[in-house]
Write a protein that holds these residues in place. Sequence first.
Motif, PDB file in Angstrom:
ATOM      1  N   ARG A 115       0.844  -1.206   0.000  1.00 40.65           N
ATOM      2  CA  ARG A 115       0.000   0.000   0.000  1.00 40.65           C
ATOM      3  C   ARG A 115       0.873   1.248   0.000  1.00 40.65           C
ATOM      4  O   ARG A 115       1.916   1.270   0.646  1.00 40.65           O
ATOM      5  CB  ARG A 115      -0.880   0.033   1.250  1.00 40.65           C
ATOM      6  N   LEU A 117       0.378   4.995   1.246  1.00 41.44           N
ATOM      7  CA  LEU A 117      -0.511   5.794   2.076  1.00 41.44           C
ATOM      8  C   LEU A 117      -0.041   7.243   2.049  1.00 41.44           C
ATOM      9  O   LEU A 117       1.097   7.541   2.413  1.00 41.44           O
ATOM     10  CB  LEU A 117      -0.501   5.234   3.501  1.00 41.44           C
ATOM     11  N   GLU A 140      -4.995   6.405  -1.527  1.00 42.47           N
ATOM     12  CA  GLU A 140      -5.395   6.161  -0.146  1.00 42.47           C
ATOM     13  C   GLU A 140      -4.766   7.243   0.733  1.00 42.47           C
ATOM     14  O   GLU A 140      -3.550   7.390   0.786  1.00 42.47           O
ATOM     15  CB  GLU A 140      -4.912   4.774   0.297  1.00 42.47           C
TER      16      GLU A 140
END
Length: 143
Positions: A115, A117, A140
């Motif tokens: 991910r 972020l 995100e």
Amino acid sequence: MPSPDRHDASVPLPGAQSLFDDRGWPDAVVRLGDTRPGAAAPALSALPLCDRPGALLRGSCDLDTRPMLCAALGVVTRIPGRVVHLDLAAVAFLDTAAVAALVQATVTVTGQGRRLLLHHPPYSLRKVVEMFPDECAALEVAA
């Protein structure tokens, strides 16, 4: 032939230094712009975060710094870790192409099972996401 809007991070950029290797990300720095002694501060820089895997971007991301941003994001996508943090607190402005580059970096990291972020998005990023929610759905942002 590669598109002029895209940059392969493995090709050196004029005026860009990437002090990065796979073993030493905590000591990495990406300085973009004129790096001669006494030169003005670079238009864009990426520094490693001390407390988690990721980077702090500082500067403005627009037409003038687009190749530099792509080079910095190329380094960011190679930072090891399940979650890579990108702090945008020191970014004054992101144009739509810069946001598209962030989306592409997110897609790259997600394709690796990880991910990306984003922290402290500037107003310009929030506005682009508001205007193009489907195109920016991959991004995100930390709460």
